[in-house]
Design a protein around this motif. Sequence first.
Motif: not given
Length: 356
Positions: A145-151, A172-173
């Motif tokens: 989730a952290a990777c998806a949010r940062a991207v 992110v979800q």
Amino acid sequence: MGQNAADAEQSAHLRKRIRSWQRAALPGSGTGTAHGKVILLGEHAVVYGAPALALPVPSLGCRARVACRFPGEGRVVGFRMVQLPPGVPSGPFLPPPHITEGPIPEGLHMVVSALLRRAELQVLPGVDILLESGVPPARGLGSSAACARAVTHALDDLLGLQLSSEAVFECVQSSETAVHGQASGIDALATGSRRPVLLAGGHVSTPAVGADGWIVVVDSGSGASTKEAVAMLRDSFAAHPGSRERFLDHSTALTLAGLRSMAGGRLAELGRRLTDCHQLLAGLGLTTERTDSLVDAALTGGALGAKMSGGGLGGCVIALAATEPEADALAALLLREHGVRCWTTRLVREAEHAGT
Ligand code: PMV
């Protein structure tokens, strides 16, 4: 020159002009950040709508840089993932110690495609992604989730989309659903929040914290697949009628009791609810010998409570301490006697908020 050839020449010329305009209009790159999280109470039950409480771990940072490449036609033309020792990503982007190059994980690919579509560019660039993550993967710390949010934030920055927090969450979800199969949304929320996150029946709020506390996060050293754990539980519930309802009732009662203790600043009581939650999850086969023994070691070492955190089947154990020196002593003991990685994060005294 015939009409068709003239049209083709004109549209080629137009495409070239649009492309050079977009090259000039788009900034060269965009950056975005996020962080890890732990779950204090209610993991797994939250997948079925029961309440769960998560705490951000800001010291486990994740940062993405995305850059446009022409021509690219909306493809991810480069993907590098750098797994950093926790706490490192803060200064300029670093020469990477461990690089994973290769195909982009499916969830991230979905984020890129969705946001490029949303930008409605006439000529799609390619996207080059560099991810630096200090969130250990497969430890129940919200790495995916952290990777998806940062991207997502990095693409928002690059494309000037000015995404709302709801739109960021949706991105992110969708990535989390691709990774985990069935995701409650708590990781997608907590990896972008600076405060504790309470998710209950799809409703998000910031719970009250009546006293400062410290959470020691201990790596059991073995990886955990949340997807596997969620599927294992689903199958077990299907095979044992009534077991799901019993689990949800018990988990809900523990989480609500923990929330009351936390709001009242009664940390010893909150700690007992954490340990109860561990026992509940252990009864479902979600703990391992190692996470059970780390919980025992933390409790023997003076923790107010301890439990597995996240999907389970390995991953991390968390332990509650009332003060920073107590948390440091606990972390030192666990490091010395069990040779594991530890981090600490804080519970900060704060009144209740309607949203995060
Ligand atoms: O990704 P993890 O291992 O931190 O697990 C998230 C918590 C679960 O409740 C197991 C899954 C979910 O989507 O809520």
